[in-house]
Scaffold this active site. Sequence first.
Site, PDB file in Angstrom:
ATOM      1  N   ASP A 270      -0.266   0.367   1.825  1.00 23.44           N
ATOM      2  CA  ASP A 270       0.665   0.186   2.942  1.00 23.44           C
ATOM      3  C   ASP A 270       1.819  -0.749   2.605  1.00 23.44           C
ATOM      4  O   ASP A 270       1.900  -1.888   3.079  1.00 23.44           O
ATOM      5  CB  ASP A 270      -0.097  -0.317   4.164  1.00 23.44           C
ATOM      6  CG  ASP A 270      -1.146   0.699   4.606  1.00 23.44           C
ATOM      7  OD1 ASP A 270      -1.035   1.881   4.202  1.00 23.44           O
ATOM      8  OD2 ASP A 270      -2.069   0.315   5.351  1.00 23.44           O
TER       9      ASP A 270
ATOM     10  N   GLU B 150     -12.138   0.664   0.595  1.00 25.04           N
ATOM     11  CA  GLU B 150     -12.360  -0.631  -0.093  1.00 25.04           C
ATOM     12  C   GLU B 150     -13.801  -1.102   0.058  1.00 25.04           C
ATOM     13  O   GLU B 150     -14.271  -1.757  -0.873  1.00 25.04           O
ATOM     14  CB  GLU B 150     -11.380  -1.677   0.445  1.00 25.04           C
ATOM     15  CG  GLU B 150      -9.939  -1.415   0.056  1.00 25.04           C
ATOM     16  CD  GLU B 150      -9.318  -0.207   0.767  1.00 25.04           C
ATOM     17  OE1 GLU B 150      -9.750   0.062   1.906  1.00 25.04           O
ATOM     18  OE2 GLU B 150      -8.451   0.475   0.193  1.00 25.04           O
TER      19      GLU B 150
ATOM     20  N   ASP C  48      -9.058   7.490   1.778  1.00 22.38           N
ATOM     21  CA  ASP C  48      -8.433   6.266   2.272  1.00 22.38           C
ATOM     22  C   ASP C  48      -9.506   5.302   2.780  1.00 22.38           C
ATOM     23  O   ASP C  48     -10.679   5.669   2.910  1.00 22.38           O
ATOM     24  CB  ASP C  48      -7.443   6.636   3.391  1.00 22.38           C
ATOM     25  CG  ASP C  48      -6.581   5.453   3.807  1.00 22.38           C
ATOM     26  OD1 ASP C  48      -6.389   4.540   2.988  1.00 22.38           O
ATOM     27  OD2 ASP C  48      -6.101   5.452   4.955  1.00 22.38           O
TER      28      ASP C  48
HETATM   29  C1  GLC Z   1      -4.004   3.505   6.144  1.00 23.95           C
HETATM   30  C2  GLC Z   1      -3.374   4.213   4.959  1.00 23.95           C
HETATM   31  C3  GLC Z   1      -2.134   4.939   5.423  1.00 23.95           C
HETATM   32  C4  GLC Z   1      -2.518   5.922   6.515  1.00 23.95           C
HETATM   33  C5  GLC Z   1      -3.171   5.177   7.683  1.00 23.95           C
HETATM   34  C6  GLC Z   1      -3.696   6.119   8.759  1.00 23.95           C
HETATM   35  O1  GLC Z   1      -3.182   2.495   6.607  1.00 23.95           O
HETATM   36  O2  GLC Z   1      -3.082   3.326   3.925  1.00 23.95           O
HETATM   37  O3  GLC Z   1      -1.530   5.607   4.361  1.00 23.95           O
HETATM   38  O4  GLC Z   1      -1.406   6.602   6.976  1.00 23.95           O
HETATM   39  O5  GLC Z   1      -4.274   4.415   7.193  1.00 23.95           O
HETATM   40  O6  GLC Z   1      -4.666   6.956   8.275  1.00 23.95           O
END
Ligand code: GLC
Length: 810
Positions: free
Chosen positions: A473, A401, A398
């Site tokens: 998200d 980017e 995650d």
């Molecule tokens: C980001 C991710 C989401 C995750 C959050 C906390 O917003 O896109 O899926 O739950 O971070 O890690």
Amino acid sequence: MELIKGKRVNYSESLGALVEYKEAKQSIDLKTTNAFVRVIVYEAGVTRLWISRWEDSFEDDFSYAVTGKPHETEYQLFDLDDKLVIQTALVQLHIQKSPVRFEFYTKDQQLINADDPAFGTSWIGNEVCTYKKLLPGERFIGMGEKTGNLDRRGRAYTHWNTDYFEYPVDGDPLYCSTPFYMGVHSGLSYGIFMDNSHKSVFNFGASNDRFASFSAADGDMNYYFIHYNTVAEIIQAYARLTGTISVPPLWSLGYQQCRYSYYPDKEVLNVARTFRDKNIPADVIYLDIHYMDAYKIFTWHPEHFSEPARMLKELRDMGFHVVVIVDPGIKKEEGYQQFDEGVARDLFLKYPDGENYTATVWPGDCFFPDFTKPETRDWWGASFAGYVKDGLDGFWNDMNEPASWGQTTPDLVQFDYEGRGATHKEGRNVYGMQMARSTYEGTRQLMNGKRPFVLTRAGFSGVQRYSAVWTGDNVASDEHMLVGIRMVNSLGMAGVPYAGYDVGGFVGESSIALYTRWVSIGAFAPFFRGHTMINSRDSEPWSYGEEAEEISRNYINMRYKLMPYIYSVFHEAAQTGMPVARSLAIDYTHDRNIYNTLYQNQYLFGPAILVAPVVSHQQISKVYLPEGEWFDMYRDRPYAGKQEHMVDTPMDRLPLFVKGGSIIPMQTLVQNTQQAPEDVLMLHVYKGSQGGSFVYYEDDGETYEYENGACMTRTFTYNEADSTFTIAQKEGLYTSRFKRFKIYFHGFEGKVASVVLNGKAIQVEKEDVAYFKQITAFDPLYHQEGVLRQISDVPFVEFAAEAGELTLSW
Ligand code: GLC
């Protein structure tokens, strides 16, 4: 590197005239007054145009995206007065000499695609742009994770990987960049993939009525022009360039439950047990950022997860795999192993003066591994050793980017870029993909032959070789549910078949109806995961009351029963790059109705099942069935193609249709993929005037032994014209878990009178088939009739699994 002209140019400047050219094997080098061009023939339908202002660009042909090489291809080069013509078996490329412009024709002189005659490829400063004539009726599809309509005409999109929390339904750019689109007009289609990782803009006639253009902020114009007769062939050609998925672990195709965040361990176990207690099948539970100690990657929270190996073992015994989140940001804290090692070995992104680049994310101030540096990738990959030893086999990449508070990585930050050197401007879009690569390659090495599951938010073309992608998200709304489906379909057309969205919506709260609809549709998404944000209402299938629970179970059950079909479709994706969720634009490209915004969300899940997503509250909906014969999946009622239909769509009924001629292999219900189904493979055959076939695939579902031949395929063919159903010999060394075949004949109007197997008559029996359980208590409309979710008296035959030919008579 020197600009060809030493003087400043204030306006856009294009290629200029041809000065000279030189032919080498499958490649023609042109020199123009302002630039250099290399044309490379990759295969009959794929030509690469590499246009640069620097002659030395051609000395280093490097790409993170492309792994494909030119195939030996026959072509001819003609030097005519005003143009050069390069002709393959499929395409003629006309290169006009003055000024240099490119036009693509079919062999019988139909125009496929042409440069804007005045602009062609031009520069504005360092930005390079190619302008293409907008052709009458031209539509544009693909582009991967992009919001908006299936037909992208009239909009422009930017590729610049961006953390976009709660993005609006028309938000752009998002997390993942795949600069590949297809154009469709006058019965023709083509694809253009611009392989340049700088920020790029694709304009499909937005704010102008003249051109479709694609530009990159810097670097070369380097694009592949693909033309084949069908969109499916174009997608497959793109996959030959950028690669395909490997066959995913079977468990990752089951239902996956996520939340930001389940903790402590007791809660995780509790969620897992609830799935089992309630008989809702599931394979995966996620641990979001709270599992770590102070958000330090590769650690466990000392109190909340004091005995991770034990917890993971307990989950494994219940048939659950666990996926943990990993973010790239390494907390700046001396004594933290990954920080110390990264500093000592110089593995982080840095400023030009050598200082490591710092930004703030969950753990506070962080350094960021430079995933474009091979040493960093090896180190990162090896850092998973502890996690793997604890029993983890799924890794969720995650914030890659990369994201940080402030959301503005300075452009002068330096990337290694495989020793070539690059700034953030060139490095950003490939950062997430290289993180996913490093995670995949590292964990694969650590897992003793077992397949890891890797998921990523950011990516670039080629990311599919390493990871599945989810759409970040999203928000709990009907519009988001639909745009998510389109994005997944569009990712499929951009080489990323393994993709999904947060079922139920990440931000905000679903209504009961929305949650339920989303689970029903998600059961037909390639990647099927429920997820929700911190401090939001619970979002497990039982959290929205009894009715939602019943309906969710119904559709999740169906996902598990369809597993032999789904796994085979994933195998096809791994072989050819064909998507799992197939926008109707793939098979019905030139049917304008499928682009209608009413129908643009419809797709085929694999080759056989048409999913018509409808919004949550709609009790009656319009669907459009393209050419062919169709059967609704609930009652086998036949529906005509090339027609709109009104269908009932109460909360428990997602419109699903099977294409006539399809063969769908199914199994008995299991609660997770570790559980063995009964040893009968059920083959559901649907009557259709064209017949059809299906390549069934099986392997152990968890190792890479299939690469050494430990797998099997078997082709089933239904031939309507001579009333036969053929079971080919199995190919491959693997022994199927299914010992018997049970073949159901749908739509044959109960008239399959006799079946002869290899010359011997076998008994035809009849059975009521219900893919979905009747939810009588909650369904006033349907329970009156009681049988509407049931197909009565479907004829079937059952016999020991073997090759052979069935002759049917009716
Ligand atoms: C980001 C991710 C989401 C995750 C959050 C906390 O917003 O896109 O899926 O739950 O971070 O890690």
